[in-house]
Every structure is written in C-alpha cells, then in structure tokens.
Design a protein around this motif. Structure first.
Motif, PDB file in Angstrom:
ATOM      1  N   UNK A 142      -4.481  -5.467  -5.292  1.00 31.85           N
ATOM      2  CA  UNK A 142      -3.238  -5.895  -5.602  1.00 31.85           C
ATOM      3  C   UNK A 142      -3.316  -6.422  -7.049  1.00 31.85           C
ATOM      4  N   UNK A 143      -4.722  -6.832  -7.453  1.00 30.93           N
ATOM      5  CA  UNK A 143      -4.985  -7.119  -8.782  1.00 30.93           C
ATOM      6  C   UNK A 143      -4.945  -5.945  -9.673  1.00 30.93           C
ATOM      7  N   UNK A 144      -5.636  -4.808  -9.075  1.00 33.60           N
ATOM      8  CA  UNK A 144      -5.772  -3.584 -10.045  1.00 33.60           C
ATOM      9  C   UNK A 144      -4.283  -2.953 -10.011  1.00 33.60           C
TER      10      UNK A 144
ATOM     11  N   UNK B 278      -2.034   6.557 -13.098  1.00 29.76           N
ATOM     12  CA  UNK B 278      -1.513   6.853 -11.869  1.00 29.76           C
ATOM     13  C   UNK B 278      -2.632   7.589 -11.042  1.00 29.76           C
ATOM     14  N   UNK B 279      -3.331   8.481 -11.607  1.00 29.36           N
ATOM     15  CA  UNK B 279      -4.314   9.275 -10.957  1.00 29.36           C
ATOM     16  C   UNK B 279      -5.449   8.271 -10.463  1.00 29.36           C
ATOM     17  N   UNK B 280      -5.657   7.560 -11.225  1.00 27.53           N
ATOM     18  CA  UNK B 280      -6.714   6.593 -10.811  1.00 27.53           C
ATOM     19  C   UNK B 280      -6.227   5.343  -9.631  1.00 27.53           C
ATOM     20  N   UNK B 281      -5.170   5.102  -9.898  1.00 25.11           N
ATOM     21  CA  UNK B 281      -4.405   4.084  -8.874  1.00 25.11           C
ATOM     22  C   UNK B 281      -4.099   4.923  -7.544  1.00 25.11           C
ATOM     23  N   UNK B 282      -3.672   6.198  -7.667  1.00 23.83           N
ATOM     24  CA  UNK B 282      -3.576   6.862  -6.258  1.00 23.83           C
ATOM     25  C   UNK B 282      -4.860   7.106  -5.507  1.00 23.83           C
ATOM     26  N   UNK B 283      -5.844   7.220  -6.192  1.00 23.23           N
ATOM     27  CA  UNK B 283      -7.331   7.709  -5.561  1.00 23.23           C
ATOM     28  C   UNK B 283      -7.709   6.115  -4.947  1.00 23.23           C
ATOM     29  N   UNK B 284      -7.270   5.121  -5.408  1.00 27.14           N
ATOM     30  CA  UNK B 284      -7.623   3.686  -5.105  1.00 27.14           C
ATOM     31  C   UNK B 284      -6.747   3.401  -3.652  1.00 27.14           C
ATOM     32  N   UNK B 285      -5.620   3.850  -3.850  1.00 24.92           N
ATOM     33  CA  UNK B 285      -4.700   3.465  -2.710  1.00 24.92           C
ATOM     34  C   UNK B 285      -4.895   4.241  -1.606  1.00 24.92           C
TER      35      UNK B 285
ATOM     36  N   UNK C 185       6.753  -7.400  -5.767  1.00 23.64           N
ATOM     37  CA  UNK C 185       6.176  -7.064  -4.388  1.00 23.64           C
ATOM     38  C   UNK C 185       4.593  -7.320  -4.564  1.00 23.64           C
ATOM     39  N   UNK C 186       4.110  -6.924  -5.839  1.00 20.73           N
ATOM     40  CA  UNK C 186       2.478  -6.966  -6.077  1.00 20.73           C
ATOM     41  C   UNK C 186       2.341  -8.743  -6.118  1.00 20.73           C
ATOM     42  N   UNK C 187       3.031  -9.583  -6.977  1.00 25.30           N
ATOM     43  CA  UNK C 187       3.003 -10.785  -7.145  1.00 25.30           C
ATOM     44  C   UNK C 187       3.095 -11.614  -5.715  1.00 25.30           C
TER      45      UNK C 187
ATOM     46  N   UNK D 240       0.711  -0.975   0.042  1.00 26.73           N
ATOM     47  CA  UNK D 240       0.035   0.061   0.240  1.00 26.73           C
ATOM     48  C   UNK D 240       0.966   1.326  -0.081  1.00 26.73           C
ATOM     49  N   UNK D 241       1.972   1.242   0.817  1.00 25.54           N
ATOM     50  CA  UNK D 241       2.934   2.413   0.837  1.00 25.54           C
ATOM     51  C   UNK D 241       3.568   2.509  -0.459  1.00 25.54           C
ATOM     52  N   UNK D 242       4.063   1.337  -0.683  1.00 33.31           N
ATOM     53  CA  UNK D 242       5.077   1.727  -2.121  1.00 33.31           C
ATOM     54  C   UNK D 242       4.000   2.089  -3.381  1.00 33.31           C
TER      55      UNK D 242
END
Length: 244
Positions: free
Chosen positions: A214-216, A138-145, A197-199, A101-103
């Motif tokens: 992790x899938x996203x 990355x904008x979408x991914x950052x909102x998700x995290x 790390x994701x895997x 989550x942090x990375x």
C-alpha cells in the motif's frame, strides 16, 4: 515212427501259433490322436482379447501412476475465497486488502496502455512526457501487484471494467487538444478514486505484505496525480465528487 513224430511237431507248432495270437489280442496300441495330451509346452494366452488394464499396451501414466496416495491436493487459485478475511503467514487478509490488490491491477490494465498510446498521440509535449513516466511506473507497479497476488493467492482480473473500457473508448475517439484534456480528465479521476482506498488499507491492514504494498501504491498514485495536474489541463471534472 516218422508219422508220429510229424504229428507231434505239427501239434507243437499249432500250440505256439495259438499262444502268439492270444498274446497279440490282449495289446491295444495308443491312438495317435491322443498324443496332444502329452504336450509339455506352456499354453499361449491370446493378449489381443486380454481385458486386464495393466498390460504393455498402456498409453501413458495416469494421475495414480505419478502421484503417491498421500500426495497433498493442490488447490487452484480460483477456489480460494474472494471475500471475507482469511489467514495467511503474513497476517490476516481482509476484504479491503483483496480489493486494493485487484483495483491496482485493474488500474494498470487500462492506464498503462492508454499512457503508451498518449506517448504517440498526445498533442502537447508535456502530456507526452508525463505519459512516459506514468507508463514506466505502472509497469513496475503491475509486476509488484502480480507478485503479491501470487503469494497471497488472490485471483486478479484480466481485463478492464466496463467503465474503464468506456473511458478508453472516449479518449481514443478524440484527437488534438481534445484528446489531451479527455486523457488527463479520466486518468486524474481514476487516480483520485483509488487514492482513498489506498489510505484506508494502509491505516487498517494487519497483513505485513499488503501494508508494504500500500505504501508503494501510494507513492506511485500520488506521483501520477502530480504529473497529471502539472499539465494544466485538470478541471473540476478531473476530481472525484466531494462527499457530503
């Protein structure tokens, strides 16, 4: 006879006068100064020197004024454990889960602004094109995290690491084709590092929210690697060092 009557009258008057004086001598009038003791008005208290804290001069509510005695204590996110496995309503949250989550958050903190910079500065049209896609994803991914971290009470970093800032400085200090190759090199290297790390987290996590995330993240990072490699600028330096 008249003389006798006069004496009797005189004696009577004397006796009457003496009685009057004697009666007056037994009466003592109340002094005027003592009338203050008969005041029936309530005593006025000087509030200017009143030290009671519960007065009309209260400047505002305190914590005890607005919260019931049995109100639950709200624990700040900073007080949550940052290491070790802890339980959540979605399952155990491991150290590896928290690290992912942090990375992912750290990745967005430096890759998103650099992608936006490359949209304007890259020499190659292809690099500018893929940078638009990377920045948007990355904008979408950052909102998700950030949503995930709020639910799981994970404290997120607010600035890139020292190494990431070095990468940013290296990219920004170049121009033309050197800018493009340096940009692609560092982004491809960073994506390759987090991909491992994701895997690991996807294969081991028992937390349903982290598993879905992790899938996203896997889909986004894999797509970014393909985009970067499509520029033709990747070199052996763009890949993580193979393990021995």
């Amino acid at each position: 006879m008249r003389l006798l009557d006069s004496r009797r009258a005189l004696i009577s008057c004397g006796i009457a006068a003496l009685c009057t004086l004697t009666a007056c001598a037994g009466y003592t009038p109340t002094p005027v100064a003592d009338t203050a003791g008969l005041n029936t008005e309530p005593t006025v208290i000087d509030t200017a020197t009143d030290t009671d804290t519960d007065t009309d001069t209260d400047t505002g509510p305190t914590a005890t004024d607005t919260e019931p005695a049995d109100a639950p204590t709200v624990q700040a996110v900073e007080d949550e454990p940052e290491t070790g496995t802890r339980q959540t309503k979605w399952g155990p949250l491991s150290e590896a889960d928290q690290e992912l989550i942090k990375k992912v958050r750290l990745a967005s903190l430096w890759e998103m602004p650099m992608a936006q910079d490359a949209i304007q500065r890259a020499d190659s049209a292809r690099v500018r094109q893929i940078s638009k896609e990377i920045a948007a994803q990355h904008h979408v991914l950052d909102r998700q995290v950030r949503d995930l971290a709020a639910k799981l009470k994970v404290k997120l970093p607010v600035k890139p690491t020292d190494q990431q800032q070095d990468w940013m400085a290296d990219i920004s200090g170049r121009s033309g084709s050197a800018y493009d190759t340096t940009y692609v090199k560092w982004l491809r290297l960073a994506h390759g590092q987090i991909f491992t790390l994701i895997g690991t987290v996807r294969g081991t996590t028992q937390n349903t929210l982290v598993r879905r995330f992790s899938e996203q993240a896997n889909a986004a990072v894999l797509n970014h690697q393909r985009l970067l490699e499509s520029t033709g600028l990747t070199t052996p330096e763009s890949f993580p060092t193979p393990s021995t």
